[in-house]
Each structure stands twice: as C-alpha cells, then as structure tokens.
Write a protein that holds these residues in place. Structure first.
Motif, PDB file in Angstrom:
ATOM      1  N   UNK A   1       0.855  -1.184   0.000  1.00 29.20           N
ATOM      2  CA  UNK A   1       0.000   0.000   0.000  1.00 29.20           C
ATOM      3  C   UNK A   1       0.887   1.228   0.000  1.00 29.20           C
ATOM      4  N   UNK A   2       0.333   2.319  -0.439  1.00 23.52           N
ATOM      5  CA  UNK A   2       1.081   3.569  -0.504  1.00 23.52           C
ATOM      6  C   UNK A   2       0.550   4.601   0.509  1.00 23.52           C
ATOM      7  N   UNK A   3      -0.434   4.228   1.299  1.00 23.72           N
ATOM      8  CA  UNK A   3      -0.988   5.149   2.308  1.00 23.72           C
ATOM      9  C   UNK A   3      -0.421   4.773   3.658  1.00 23.72           C
ATOM     10  N   UNK A   4      -0.423   5.709   4.581  1.00 27.75           N
ATOM     11  CA  UNK A   4       0.082   5.376   5.910  1.00 27.75           C
ATOM     12  C   UNK A   4      -0.812   4.320   6.566  1.00 27.75           C
ATOM     13  N   UNK A   5      -0.189   3.418   7.270  1.00 26.84           N
ATOM     14  CA  UNK A   5      -0.926   2.371   7.951  1.00 26.84           C
ATOM     15  C   UNK A   5      -0.104   1.955   9.164  1.00 26.84           C
ATOM     16  N   UNK A   6      -0.773   1.191  10.007  1.00 28.30           N
ATOM     17  CA  UNK A   6      -0.084   0.751  11.220  1.00 28.30           C
ATOM     18  C   UNK A   6       0.494  -0.654  11.040  1.00 28.30           C
ATOM     19  N   UNK A   7      -0.323  -1.595  10.595  1.00 28.38           N
ATOM     20  CA  UNK A   7       0.154  -2.988  10.479  1.00 28.38           C
ATOM     21  C   UNK A   7      -0.479  -3.629   9.244  1.00 28.38           C
ATOM     22  N   UNK A   8       0.204  -4.714   8.758  1.00 29.20           N
ATOM     23  CA  UNK A   8      -0.260  -5.447   7.556  1.00 29.20           C
ATOM     24  C   UNK A   8      -0.096  -6.942   7.830  1.00 29.20           C
ATOM     25  N   UNK A   9      -1.086  -7.755   7.332  1.00 29.16           N
ATOM     26  CA  UNK A   9      -0.983  -9.199   7.535  1.00 29.16           C
ATOM     27  C   UNK A   9      -1.787  -9.979   6.512  1.00 29.16           C
ATOM     28  N   UNK A  10      -1.596 -11.277   6.503  1.00 29.95           N
ATOM     29  CA  UNK A  10      -2.314 -12.208   5.600  1.00 29.95           C
ATOM     30  C   UNK A  10      -3.074 -13.201   6.459  1.00 29.95           C
ATOM     31  N   UNK A  11      -4.291 -13.465   5.963  1.00 29.89           N
ATOM     32  CA  UNK A  11      -5.122 -14.471   6.620  1.00 29.89           C
ATOM     33  C   UNK A  11      -5.464 -15.527   5.582  1.00 29.89           C
ATOM     34  N   UNK A  12      -5.078 -16.815   5.841  1.00 31.02           N
ATOM     35  CA  UNK A  12      -5.335 -17.906   4.882  1.00 31.02           C
ATOM     36  C   UNK A  12      -5.193 -19.227   5.603  1.00 31.02           C
ATOM     37  N   UNK A  13      -5.853 -20.287   5.019  1.00 31.70           N
ATOM     38  CA  UNK A  13      -5.743 -21.627   5.607  1.00 31.70           C
ATOM     39  C   UNK A  13      -4.325 -22.184   5.470  1.00 31.70           C
ATOM     40  N   UNK A  14      -3.588 -21.672   4.482  1.00 30.41           N
ATOM     41  CA  UNK A  14      -2.184 -22.033   4.317  1.00 30.41           C
ATOM     42  C   UNK A  14      -1.418 -20.759   4.034  1.00 30.41           C
ATOM     43  N   UNK A  15      -0.261 -20.587   4.672  1.00 27.86           N
ATOM     44  CA  UNK A  15       0.595 -19.446   4.393  1.00 27.86           C
ATOM     45  C   UNK A  15       0.175 -18.160   5.051  1.00 27.86           C
ATOM     46  N   UNK A  16      -0.737 -18.193   6.085  1.00 26.76           N
ATOM     47  CA  UNK A  16      -1.139 -16.982   6.757  1.00 26.76           C
ATOM     48  C   UNK A  16       0.010 -16.327   7.500  1.00 26.76           C
ATOM     49  N   UNK A  17      -0.028 -14.974   7.652  1.00 24.76           N
ATOM     50  CA  UNK A  17       1.065 -14.227   8.263  1.00 24.76           C
ATOM     51  C   UNK A  17       0.473 -13.186   9.219  1.00 24.76           C
ATOM     52  N   UNK A  18       1.036 -13.057  10.447  1.00 22.83           N
ATOM     53  CA  UNK A  18       0.547 -12.126  11.465  1.00 22.83           C
ATOM     54  C   UNK A  18       0.831 -10.688  11.054  1.00 22.83           C
ATOM     55  N   UNK A  19       0.186  -9.743  11.765  1.00 21.34           N
ATOM     56  CA  UNK A  19       0.321  -8.323  11.451  1.00 21.34           C
ATOM     57  C   UNK A  19       1.742  -7.854  11.713  1.00 21.34           C
TER      58      UNK A  19
END
Length: 696
Positions: free
Chosen positions: A33-51
């Motif tokens: 993303x190009x906007x300011x943000x606090x945290x980013x993460x992925x949610x999935x049954x395989x390969x999910x990643x925390x914020x």
C-alpha cells in the motif's frame, strides 16, 4: 475452486490480483500500500502471516492443494479502522493427455481414436482431433487408410496441443495365386504379397522345411509350397502349387550300332521335359523300319537289316520350349556302303597367291550315278558351291576344309572331304639369344624366329654351325609366337592353318674357343609328296656368338708371396683374362696406404693384399702376402769400407817405417869398399838380405 473478493475502497495493491495455479504448484501474491498504515498481515488456511509494520508482505504457499483456499490481505489504517482485499486464486488439474506410446498411436483397424489417448482434467477439458487441419471423428472406426499425422487439442484451465502419428494395425493378409507355372532358369514373376502393419514376416516352406525362393526355378523346385505370414497380430498360411516347365534335355541312350545283314536293331531315344516331349525321326525310309512311342520314350525298330538301312538316324525331341536332336549311325556289315564319290585330285597343295590353278572335281561312282539326286561343295565357313568343281581362293582360303556332299536315292546323303593345303613361305627367318649371352660350359638357348609361315605344322627347322649341320644338346617344340601358356590350344601350331609367327629353340653349351662361331637356321616346308620338290626353304642370316667366361688372374706375374725391403717400393701387377674384360680392384687393410695405378699396386709396407678380377660371369680373387725384409747391403758395405780404411792405415804405417829406414838414412861415398859381387845387397851393415836376380 475458490473466488474471494475484498472492499474496493481499501488502498491495498495486490500483485498479481488474480492467479491461476496448477494443483500442487507454488503460489505467491504480494500485498502492498502507498498510504500510511499501522500494520499489515495475511489471513489464509495455508501461508497466513501475522500483522507486521512493513510496507509490503508476500503470501507464499510452496505446494497448493487446498481447493477452498481464500487468502486475504488486511491492514490497520488507524486504531479501530481496518480494510482488506482478497486475491482471486484459481486451482486446476490438467488437462493431462496419456497415450500408450510417446508420439505414436498404435490402434487396430476398427478401433477409434478416443481409445488411443486418455484426457483428464479439472475443470473438465474439451478434446478435438485434427488431421491435416481438418476435424476427425474420434469415435469413428479406423481403417488402414486413416494412418498418418494427427493433432490432439484439449482445453480446460489451459490449452494443450499434442502431435501424434497414428499407425493402424491390420493383417497380415496374403495375396498369392493358387498355382504358378515358371520356365526353368528364367527369372520368375511369382508375386505373393503379404501386407499388414506391422509389416509381416514371410517364410516359405516346402515339404515341411523352410526354403528360400531363388530368382529362377529349376525342375527340382516343382511342388507344393506354403507361405506363412506372421506379425504380432496373427499368423496366416497360404498354399501355392509351383510347376516348373523346361525344354527337352539332351537325348540319351541313342548310340551307334553295327550289325550284320539280316539282324534286328533297336534304337532308343529318351529325353526328359515338362511337358513331355514329342518325338520324331529322320532317316531313309524303308519297309522294315517301325517307330514306337510309349511312356515318354521313342524306339525305332529295324528288322531283317539290309544295306539300305545303313546310314544316319536322327531323333528329335521337342515341346513348346525347345527342341533337341541326336544322330546315331547304323552300319550293316557285309555290304558295301561307302560314299560313292570320287574327287580328283584327292589332295591339293597350292602356293599362297598362286594364279594358275586347276579345280578339284567331284563325281559320283559310275555304278551309283543314276541314284544321284544332288551334289555340291561346301566349306567350313558355310559357303555352298553348286556344281561338281571347286577352286580355292589363294588369297584367303587358309582352312576352307572343302567337302563334296552328294545325296543319293538309296543311301541318302554322304560326304567326302578334299585334303587341301594352302602354303606360304616365311616372310623372314632370324636367330636371337634367349636369356642373355652364353657363358662357357653353361647351357644356353638360341631361338629361330619364323614370321608369317603357313601351315606352321609342316615347318621343319635345320640348324647349321658354319656350313655344317649339327644336332643340338636339346631341341624344344615348335611354338606359336606370343602364345599364352594357360591356353594350350594357341601354343600348338597344328591348331591354326593361316600364317603364324612360330619359333624353334635349341639348347647347347660352348667354351671360350667357340667365341665368334656363326650359327644359322634353315626353315623347310615339308608338304609331302604332293607338295613342291625339293621342299621350299628359307635360311636366316648368320648369327655370331660371343662366349663369356670368368676371369683368370695371371699368377706368373703375381706370386703369392712378395718380399719388400724396408724403405723400398714394390710394384704388384694384377693381370686377368676374361670375357667381358674383367675389372681389376685391389683390396687391402685400412692401416696401409698403397698407391694404386690402374691394375698396378705400389706398396712399401707388409700385409695381405687381394687382387679382385670381376666381370658379368664371376669374380675371382688372388691373395698376395707382402713380407718386409731388412737390407743388410749398406751395413756390409760400411763394414767393408771401415775394414779397408783400417788396413790402409796399417799399411801406410808399415810403409812409412820402411821408407824411413831405406830412403831417409845418411850415406857416405868416401872410401867405398869394393865387395865381391854376389846376389845379396848389404844395407849399411844390416843383416837384411833380399834376393836379387840378375838381369841379362
């Protein structure tokens, strides 16, 4: 298959936003993303990643097998504010194309294309078959003409195109005639085609044994054959009857016969052929001759033989392929059946290019002249001369072999040859050596070359030494010039009657005293009593012979031992006699240095010196031993000179003493004393007396 979507206002960028993944393959989607943000993460049954507080985050699965996968990328923009986006993930299998062989389809005739390859996939793919760009029905039964190059196109989640070669399996099938007729030894065109795919293997059998058909058949090849065509599909047998036809073979069992008058004669004529031969006979017909044909054999029966049955009986055996004949003669003894022809003269001897000729006349015997039907002359070239006279062509009739032929009503055709000879004297006669110059006491050969003489078989060669004939040590046969030894006929002068070059070779031995002898050869044409008398002859020019002999060293001038005094030179002279003139060469040790002058060797040192005399015949050697001797003459001369000097000194000494006493004393003439004359002279009172002789 899963499809997930997020909120459109969310400022998340997915790369890629949509992904198609083969079942079991890896998948990767980047979230940023190009906007300011606090945290980013992925949610999935395989390969999910925390914020995490990171500007981009990648979702990765090494092997995607979850058909319900729904990954989601989310970000926290501010406390209590969150948005997300779901990438589109399409999971698929195939399409997979499985064929029996890589690149090939092997299908039996009558099967379908769809049986050759199995196409699977999810989503279920579509399948198309094309040949040369045209759609082909995969469910239609195949024929052998459908073989060729095909394209299999299948489309599901992806598109696959596969090139295949269709091979239609069929057969084997045998196309062959039931019977076949072949001409013996002629190339046959028997065509038994075994077709099919795979190409069938064919094997021929005869009488249960495997055979191989040759390019042509012989009579022994006749019979029943079977051809077996086999492949991986099946085995097919077919039977063919082969009939080999051939012309009649040479007639056997027909032989000449000699019988007495009144006897019975059987002549048997037998030949083999396919089809069986037809027999016919040629002979002078009489009432007592019958012919019987039975079981492939013909028999001619003469009963109560008479003089009219004497003659030739020719049997002919024939079929559509050929004809053979054989003639046997029947002689009835006790009758006179000689050919009643008379030839005048019975022998002719004619000179080459002779222009005055008398013809040979052929006439029937007086008692048979009334039975004469035809009479003519014939030569070996086949020329036929009607009439009773024949004249030779003296320019070319070298071997005409003229024959007078007459046909009589009673005894048939008979012949009588004329003994004819066309002769020619040789163009030239010469002598030459064979194998090099003659060597003393060795056997050598002289050859008499005769050019263009005819007939060569009548040539006789006579040899001369000087003006006298002589018989050589050995005499070779008369040979044709340039004959080849492997073809004996060309080497025999009797085989050819036209002009030939021939040669006669003799062997003899000579010694050196025979050198310069003259030899010559005389060629005579012995043509018999009918030929010219005396026989024509041609003599060669004289041929001088030089006899070679080995060198002989003159040992009188060159003894085996030669003394040489120290400091003096000695001449060694080597002379040799021989033919050709020998070459003289001196051989000696390397540690001596003599002086060579022609045949002379000048030496001053002791040693062994070899004189070599060589020519084309041989080489001879003579060894000379040079012995060193001391020269005592100067010593003796010196000793004598010293002795003479010594004696001279002694003599002078004695003489000087004597001279002083006799000539050098003082004498007084005062008061001389007269002495009585005597024979002695007194010397001043000395007692020496010398006998004196009175002079008168």
């Amino acid at each position: 298959m899963l499809h997930a979507a997020g909120v459109h206002a969310c400022p998340i960028e997915l790369s890629p936003p949509s992904v198609v993944v083969r079942y079991g393959d890896s998948v990767t989607v980047n979230c940023s993303t190009e906007v300011p943000f606090e945290e980013m993460g992925w949610e999935a049954s395989e390969g999910g990643m925390a914020l995490r507080h990171i500007d981009h985050l990648t979702w990765t699965v090494a092997s995607l097998t979850d058909w319900t996968i729904a990954p989601r990328c989310y970000i926290n923009l501010s406390p209590g504010s969150q948005c997300f986006k779901d990438p589109e993930v399409i999971l698929y299998i195939g399409p997979d194309v499985q064929c029996y062989l890589s690149g090939y389809l092997d299908l039996r005739e009558g099967e379908t294309l769809e049986r050759g390859c199995h196409v699977t996939g999810l989503p279920s793919p579509t399948v198309r078959w094309l040949k040369a760009g045209q759609l082909a029905d995969p469910a239609a039964p195949l024929s052998r003409s459908d073989a060729g190059r095909y394209t299999l196109e299948t489309e599901g989640a992806i598109f696959i195109s596969k090139e295949l070669t269709l091979r239609v399996l069929y057969g084997p099938e045998v196309k062959c005639p039931d019977t076949y007729t072949a001409v013996e030894y002629a190339p046959h065109n028997l065509s038994c085609d075994a077709i099919g795919y795979p190409i069938p293997e064919t094997i021929w059998y005869k009488d249960g044994e495997e055979v191989e058909l040759q390019e042509s058949f012989t009579r022994s090849d006749s019979g029943q054959y079977s051809i077996t065509a086999s492949s991986i599909l099946s085995i097919v047998d077919y039977t063919v009857d082969i009939n080999v036809i051939y012309p009649p073979s040479q007639i056997v069992e027909l032989e000449d016969s000699e019988v007495y008058v009144g006897s019975t004669v059987w002549l048997k004529c037998s030949s083999t052929s396919n089809p069986r031969p037809h027999y016919s006979w040629d002979y002078y017909p009489t009432a007592n001759v019958m012919v019987e044909n039975e079981d492939g054999v013909s028999r001619l029966h003469i009963h109560n033989a008479t003089a009219y049955n004497t003659g030739s009986y020719t049997c002919h055996a024939s079929n559509d392929l050929g004809k053979v004949s054989r003639t046997a003669g029947v002689t009835v003894k006790g009758t006179s059946v000689e050919c009643p022809i008379e030839i005048t003269p019975d022998r002719m001897v004619v000179r080459y290019q002779s222009r005055v000729l008398r013809p040979a006349i052929c006439t029937p015997a007086s008692a048979d002249s009334s039975h004469l039907k035809e009479m003519y002359w014939q030569v070996v070239q086949g020329d036929k001369t009607n009439g009773t006279s024949w004249i030779a062509d003296t320019d070319r009739d070298w071997d005409p072999r003229p024959v007078c032929t007459a046909t009589f009503n009673v005894i048939g055709t008979c012949q009588k040859p004329l003994n004819f000879t066309l002769y020619k004297t040789p163009d030239s006669v010469s002598i030459r050596l064979v194998g090099g110059s003659p060597v003393e006491h060795r056997e050598f050969q002289l050859r008499c070359d005769i050019t263009a003489v005819a007939p060569a078989a009548s040539v006789a060669v006579r040899w001369y030494r000087g003006n006298e004939t002589f018989e050589p040590l050995r005499r070779g046969p008369l040979l044709v010039a340039g004959c080849q030894s492997e073809n004996a006929t060309t080497c025999d002068p009797g085989d050819v009657r036209m002009p030939l070059g021939v040669s006669s070779t003799i062997s003899l031995t000579l010694n050196r005293t025979d050198s310069g002898a003259e030899f010559s050869c005389e060629v005579l044409l012995d043509l018999g009593p009918e030929g010219p008398q005396p026989p024509p002859s041609v003599t060669s020019s004289p041929f001088n012979v030089t006899v070679y002999y080995k060198p002989i060293i003159n040992t009188r001038k060159l003894p085996k031992a030669v003394p040489v005094f120290r400091g003096y030179l000695e001449e060694l002279v080597c002379e040799a006699e021989g033919q050709p003139t020998p070459k003289i060469q001196w051989l000696y040790s390397r540690d001596v240095v003599p002086h060579v002058s022609g045949d002379m060797l000048i030496v001053s040192e002791p040693g062994v010196y070899n004189c070599s005399a060589s020519n084309q015949v041989d080489s001879v050697y003579h060894e000379v031993n040079v012995i060193l001797k001391e020269d005592y003459l100067p010593l003796i001369a010196g000793f004598v000179a010293v002795t003479v000097v010594a004696i001279s000194i002694v003599f002078l000494f004695i003489y000087s003493i004597y001279y002083k006493n006799t000539k050098m004393r003082r004498y007084s003439l005062q008061n001389p004393k007269v002495d009585t004359p005597s024979s002695n002279v007194a010397h001043n009172g000395w007692d020496m007396q010398f006998p004196m002789t009175k002079l008168s």
